[in-house]
Design a protein around this motif. Structure first.
Motif, PDB file in Angstrom:
ATOM      1  N   PHE A  58       0.826  -1.207   0.000  1.00 50.16           N
ATOM      2  CA  PHE A  58       0.000   0.000   0.000  1.00 50.16           C
ATOM      3  C   PHE A  58       0.859   1.256   0.000  1.00 50.16           C
ATOM      4  O   PHE A  58       0.461   2.295  -0.519  1.00 50.16           O
ATOM      5  CB  PHE A  58      -0.931   0.013   1.215  1.00 50.16           C
ATOM      6  CG  PHE A  58      -2.110  -0.900   1.076  1.00 50.16           C
ATOM      7  CD1 PHE A  58      -3.129  -0.591   0.209  1.00 50.16           C
ATOM      8  CD2 PHE A  58      -2.198  -2.066   1.815  1.00 50.16           C
ATOM      9  CE1 PHE A  58      -4.226  -1.419   0.071  1.00 50.16           C
ATOM     10  CE2 PHE A  58      -3.291  -2.908   1.686  1.00 50.16           C
ATOM     11  CZ  PHE A  58      -4.312  -2.576   0.804  1.00 50.16           C
ATOM     12  N   SER A  69       2.621  15.995   3.238  1.00 50.53           N
ATOM     13  CA  SER A  69       1.721  17.131   3.437  1.00 50.53           C
ATOM     14  C   SER A  69       2.431  18.265   4.174  1.00 50.53           C
ATOM     15  O   SER A  69       2.232  19.437   3.881  1.00 50.53           O
ATOM     16  CB  SER A  69       0.484  16.681   4.201  1.00 50.53           C
ATOM     17  OG  SER A  69      -0.332  17.779   4.495  1.00 50.53           O
ATOM     18  N   ILE A  70       3.289  17.904   5.143  1.00 44.47           N
ATOM     19  CA  ILE A  70       4.042  18.942   5.863  1.00 44.47           C
ATOM     20  C   ILE A  70       5.075  19.578   4.926  1.00 44.47           C
ATOM     21  O   ILE A  70       5.257  20.788   4.895  1.00 44.47           O
ATOM     22  CB  ILE A  70       4.730  18.343   7.110  1.00 44.47           C
ATOM     23  CG1 ILE A  70       3.678  17.940   8.154  1.00 44.47           C
ATOM     24  CG2 ILE A  70       5.708  19.348   7.719  1.00 44.47           C
ATOM     25  CD1 ILE A  70       4.256  17.284   9.387  1.00 44.47           C
ATOM     26  N   GLU A  84       2.255   9.920   3.714  1.00 44.28           N
ATOM     27  CA  GLU A  84       1.303  10.937   3.233  1.00 44.28           C
ATOM     28  C   GLU A  84       1.397  12.213   4.062  1.00 44.28           C
ATOM     29  O   GLU A  84       1.383  13.322   3.523  1.00 44.28           O
ATOM     30  CB  GLU A  84      -0.131  10.402   3.328  1.00 44.28           C
ATOM     31  CG  GLU A  84      -0.523   9.438   2.221  1.00 44.28           C
ATOM     32  CD  GLU A  84      -1.960   8.959   2.370  1.00 44.28           C
ATOM     33  OE1 GLU A  84      -2.566   9.201   3.433  1.00 44.28           O
ATOM     34  OE2 GLU A  84      -2.468   8.335   1.421  1.00 44.28           O
ATOM     35  N   ASN A  85       1.514  12.039   5.379  1.00 43.81           N
ATOM     36  CA  ASN A  85       1.492  13.219   6.236  1.00 43.81           C
ATOM     37  C   ASN A  85       2.817  13.957   6.237  1.00 43.81           C
ATOM     38  O   ASN A  85       2.847  15.184   6.364  1.00 43.81           O
ATOM     39  CB  ASN A  85       1.050  12.835   7.649  1.00 43.81           C
ATOM     40  CG  ASN A  85      -0.434  12.551   7.693  1.00 43.81           C
ATOM     41  OD1 ASN A  85      -1.235  13.466   7.729  1.00 43.81           O
ATOM     42  ND2 ASN A  85      -0.805  11.282   7.625  1.00 43.81           N
ATOM     43  N   LEU A  86       3.938  13.233   6.090  1.00 42.86           N
ATOM     44  CA  LEU A  86       5.227  13.913   5.916  1.00 42.86           C
ATOM     45  C   LEU A  86       5.191  14.746   4.635  1.00 42.86           C
ATOM     46  O   LEU A  86       5.635  15.901   4.619  1.00 42.86           O
ATOM     47  CB  LEU A  86       6.366  12.891   5.834  1.00 42.86           C
ATOM     48  CG  LEU A  86       6.932  12.372   7.152  1.00 42.86           C
ATOM     49  CD1 LEU A  86       8.021  11.341   6.883  1.00 42.86           C
ATOM     50  CD2 LEU A  86       7.481  13.510   7.990  1.00 42.86           C
ATOM     51  N   TYR A  88      -2.342  13.032  -0.938  1.00 43.83           N
ATOM     52  CA  TYR A  88      -3.321  12.005  -0.572  1.00 43.83           C
ATOM     53  C   TYR A  88      -3.909  11.253  -1.762  1.00 43.83           C
ATOM     54  O   TYR A  88      -4.930  10.588  -1.637  1.00 43.83           O
ATOM     55  CB  TYR A  88      -4.453  12.639   0.245  1.00 43.83           C
ATOM     56  CG  TYR A  88      -3.946  13.340   1.479  1.00 43.83           C
ATOM     57  CD1 TYR A  88      -3.460  12.606   2.555  1.00 43.83           C
ATOM     58  CD2 TYR A  88      -3.915  14.733   1.555  1.00 43.83           C
ATOM     59  CE1 TYR A  88      -2.971  13.231   3.681  1.00 43.83           C
ATOM     60  CE2 TYR A  88      -3.422  15.368   2.685  1.00 43.83           C
ATOM     61  CZ  TYR A  88      -2.954  14.615   3.750  1.00 43.83           C
ATOM     62  OH  TYR A  88      -2.464  15.231   4.859  1.00 43.83           O
ATOM     63  N   LEU A 112       0.470  -0.134   5.611  1.00 40.29           N
ATOM     64  CA  LEU A 112      -0.516   0.936   5.797  1.00 40.29           C
ATOM     65  C   LEU A 112       0.033   2.009   6.740  1.00 40.29           C
ATOM     66  O   LEU A 112      -0.192   3.202   6.533  1.00 40.29           O
ATOM     67  CB  LEU A 112      -1.823   0.352   6.353  1.00 40.29           C
ATOM     68  CG  LEU A 112      -2.648  -0.447   5.342  1.00 40.29           C
ATOM     69  CD1 LEU A 112      -3.738  -1.251   6.030  1.00 40.29           C
ATOM     70  CD2 LEU A 112      -3.273   0.487   4.311  1.00 40.29           C
ATOM     71  N   GLY A 113       0.791   1.580   7.772  1.00 37.37           N
ATOM     72  CA  GLY A 113       1.421   2.538   8.683  1.00 37.37           C
ATOM     73  C   GLY A 113       2.392   3.435   7.934  1.00 37.37           C
ATOM     74  O   GLY A 113       2.408   4.656   8.128  1.00 37.37           O
ATOM     75  N   VAL A 114       3.214   2.835   7.063  1.00 32.38           N
ATOM     76  CA  VAL A 114       4.162   3.616   6.267  1.00 32.38           C
ATOM     77  C   VAL A 114       3.406   4.605   5.378  1.00 32.38           C
ATOM     78  O   VAL A 114       3.806   5.757   5.212  1.00 32.38           O
ATOM     79  CB  VAL A 114       5.048   2.687   5.410  1.00 32.38           C
ATOM     80  CG1 VAL A 114       5.924   3.499   4.468  1.00 32.38           C
ATOM     81  CG2 VAL A 114       5.910   1.806   6.301  1.00 32.38           C
ATOM     82  N   ILE A 149       0.519   6.031   5.965  1.00 30.09           N
ATOM     83  CA  ILE A 149       0.018   7.150   6.768  1.00 30.09           C
ATOM     84  C   ILE A 149       1.149   8.124   7.098  1.00 30.09           C
ATOM     85  O   ILE A 149       1.026   9.338   6.925  1.00 30.09           O
ATOM     86  CB  ILE A 149      -0.632   6.613   8.063  1.00 30.09           C
ATOM     87  CG1 ILE A 149      -1.881   5.808   7.712  1.00 30.09           C
ATOM     88  CG2 ILE A 149      -0.974   7.752   9.004  1.00 30.09           C
ATOM     89  CD1 ILE A 149      -2.384   4.943   8.854  1.00 30.09           C
ATOM     90  N   VAL A 150       2.297   7.575   7.545  1.00 29.05           N
ATOM     91  CA  VAL A 150       3.438   8.438   7.878  1.00 29.05           C
ATOM     92  C   VAL A 150       3.888   9.192   6.624  1.00 29.05           C
ATOM     93  O   VAL A 150       4.092  10.415   6.653  1.00 29.05           O
ATOM     94  CB  VAL A 150       4.600   7.597   8.448  1.00 29.05           C
ATOM     95  CG1 VAL A 150       5.841   8.460   8.618  1.00 29.05           C
ATOM     96  CG2 VAL A 150       4.206   6.973   9.783  1.00 29.05           C
ATOM     97  N   LEU A 186      -3.496   6.190  -2.658  1.00 25.69           N
ATOM     98  CA  LEU A 186      -4.179   4.908  -2.464  1.00 25.69           C
ATOM     99  C   LEU A 186      -5.015   4.477  -3.675  1.00 25.69           C
ATOM    100  O   LEU A 186      -4.995   3.295  -4.036  1.00 25.69           O
ATOM    101  CB  LEU A 186      -5.027   4.935  -1.187  1.00 25.69           C
ATOM    102  CG  LEU A 186      -4.238   4.620   0.096  1.00 25.69           C
ATOM    103  CD1 LEU A 186      -5.145   4.670   1.317  1.00 25.69           C
ATOM    104  CD2 LEU A 186      -3.557   3.253   0.020  1.00 25.69           C
TER     105      LEU A 186
END
Lengths: 287, 292
Positions: free
Chosen positions: B37, B111-112, B107-109, B216, B100-102, B104-105, B219
């Motif tokens: 993912f 985004s920052i 996508e948000n990195l 984002y 999935l954890g990777v 989430i991390v 996926l």
């Protein structure tokens, strides 16, 4: 502050119900789906629309929500009956995306991206829940009742059959057990419980929108089960509490507000990865 | 009729890009057996890098930077997460959750670093060509050529070289290879690297027609890649590319009959219907062993 804490605890009780219901599929039967937020959403939208469009009371609305979510959940079970687990991952992922797309596109019914507002609060036998504390007591009680019911279920012969399917589908088949019927049944039960959580969710927040029920929400519920401990009932409860409360704590650190949401998500992602490496069995180990 | 031809042109364009998504997912899934993912974050990250660098260092160097990022990202997931977890005896489920954890991390990195909003590529590649009332953009001419070249290269390596035969053996039966003393790790890493490196190339094809990219959007790319593979037939690289092409083509031609907001729901539903009737996919021969 008290209202804030009560709000978090209500959320924990709702997600505990969701995580327990997903664990019936994931931990007890070995069925990996990524569509639990969609079932949750069917319950939430089903109950809200029944109350708003038909003016029905809360209990009949919950009934409609349960039937609708059970049907959708049974539909998701179809791929798991014929082919291997990889297909179920993919099919449930696709169903999750179809559901999200329906919520956004059927805006005449679902309110589209704006969602549904002013959902009536739960009212049973003339008694309406309005205060945060009312909700906390009622929802915690419901969560406990579900916990008890499910612990009876997983200890029953049917529960043992589920675990046998998880270990090796062929063995129960050779013993004359109807594996397909068992899978559909557990999908229906898990769907009902998740749908109930949806109905309770909508009536608590009085507002629902598609983002609450997207694929990321499905991943969140999966994470709760994994981190808490699959194949147990205490596990999903612990996982829900951990993943709702821990990211909230970040609120009390002086991070700039524009990245707070991202940091919270990164923190949550790191918790998942950490558990995968350090404690893949989760907080509560299955016996 | 013009509208239909226009939609067909758009369909060939989208299909070419989706074929690359399919090939990318198939190569990694078949050789690692992991639901990767995090490929979504690798995709959006490399696309964002191309967009950010294209205006300063030029488009081609920016694409190269994107390819390097994607390759390292894919290799990092395999060498840093999936490989170690597998050696620890983690179940497939735990590895999927880690992926999935990777995601989430990642996508948000992103985004920052790049901001949460949609970014578009500001590079002029020349105006469209109009043939008989049908508008064909430069990207729409380029995409099928690139797709055929990349898929052709992959198939050539897979079926005409010694290395390719090893890859086929790895997909078929890894244990047997290990018993013969062949190190499977480097072969797998090469497939992960190639599968990841073609993501930014597919992304650029989309970006050139003005499609935006945000942290984002990854996926759905994984979902399209996975659908392509299962539609084409599991473990078949050609099948995955054809599956991807069909999804992109049908999705666009369907706009003749349905409004564009229903495109995604239509595609996914059609896929679900096909896979229920024919679970082996279009080119698949037999059902695979369950890995989950």
């Amino acid at each position: 502050m008290a209202t804030y804490i009560i709000g978090i605890l209500v959320t924990v009780s709702l997600f505990a119900i969701l995580a327990m219901s997903l664990d019936l599929l994931l931990g007890y039967t070995g069925l990996f789906t990524i569509s639990h937020a969609a079932i949750f959403g069917v319950g939430a939208y089903g109950a809200a629309l029944t109350m708003q469009a038909f003016g029905w009371g809360f209990l009949p609305a919950v009934g409609v929500a349960l039937v609708a979510s059970a049907l959708v959940s049974a539909a998701i079970s179809l791929p798991s009956l014929r082919v291997s687990g990889d297909y179920l991952v993919l099919a449930s992922f696709a169903i999750q995306e179809v559901f999200y797309s329906l919520l956004v596109n059927l805006d005449g019914i679902t309110g589209g991206s704006a969602g549904l507002h002013r959902i009536p609060q739960p009212s049973i036998f003339g008694f309406t829940l309005t205060q945060p504390l009312d909700f906390l007591i009622a929802y915690t009680l419901i969560a406990i009742l579900i916990f008890i019911a499910l612990s009876v279920l997983v200890r029953s012969p049917f529960g043992l059959l589920l675990k046998a399917i998880r270990e090796d589908e062929i063995v129960p088949q050779t013993l004359g057990k109807d594996v397909i019927a068992a899978k559909v049944k557990i999908f229906v039960i898990a769907g009902c419980v998740a749908g109930l959580a949806g109905a309770l969710y909508g009536s608590y927040y009085t507002f629902i929108d598609p983002l609450t029920f997207d694929v990321h929400a499905s991943v969140l519920i999966l994470s709760m089960v994994l981190i808490g401990g699959m194949g147990t009932l205490w596990g999903p409860v612990a996982g829900a509490a951990l993943l709702i409360i821990l990211p909230e704590l970040l609120r009390f650190f002086p991070f700039p507000s524009e990245v707070l949401g991202n940091l919270r998500q990164i923190f949550y992602g790191l918790i998942i990865i950490g558990f995968c490496f350090l404690r893949p069995t989760g907080l509560v180990r299955a016996r | 009729m013009n509208l239909f031809l226009q939609l067909a042109v758009n369909g060939v364009y989208a299909g070419s890009i989706f074929a690359l998504f399919g090939l990318s997912f198939a190569l990694i899934f078949a050789t690692t057996k992991v639901w990767h993912f995090a490929q979504g974050a690798v995709y959006s990250g490399s696309a964002l890098i191309v967009v950010a660098l294209a205006t300063t260092i030029g488009l081609l160097p920016a694409i190269l930077a994107g390819v390097v990022f994607a390759t390292l990202g894919g290799l990092g997931c395999q060498a840093g997460i999936y490989g170690p977890l597998r050696r620890r005896g983690a179940s497939m489920l735990v590895i999927v959750m880690a992926s999935l954890g990777v995601t989430i991390v990642g996508e948000n990195l992103l985004s920052i670093l790049f901001g949460p909003s949609q970014k578009t590529l500001l590079v002029d590649v020349g105006g469209p060509i109009i043939v008989g009332g049908v508008v064909i953009s430069r990207a729409q001419i380029l995409a099928p050529i690139i797709a055929v070249a990349v898929v052709g290269l992959a198939l050539f390596v897979l079926y005409r070289t010694d290395f390719g035969r090893k890859v086929q053996a790895l997909i078929g039966d890894e244990e047997l290879m290990q018993l013969q003393g062949i190190a499977t790790g480097p072969i797998r890493m090469a497939c992960v690297a190639f599968g990841s490196a073609i993501l930014p190339i597919a992304a650029v094809m989309l970006l050139l027609s003005g499609t935006g990219v945000s942290p984002y959007i990854g996926l759905p790319v994984v979902l399209i890649g996975a659908m392509s593979l299962f539609l084409g037939g599991i473990n078949s690289m050609l099948g995955a590319a054809i599956g991807g092409f069909l999804i992109g083509f049908v999705e666009n031609v369907a706009l003749y009959f349905i409004p564009s907001s229903w495109q995604a729901a239509f595609t996914y539903s059609l896929f679900l219907a096909i896979i229920l009737v024919r679970p082996t996919g279009l080119l698949g021969r037999r059902l695979i062993q369950s890995s989950m």
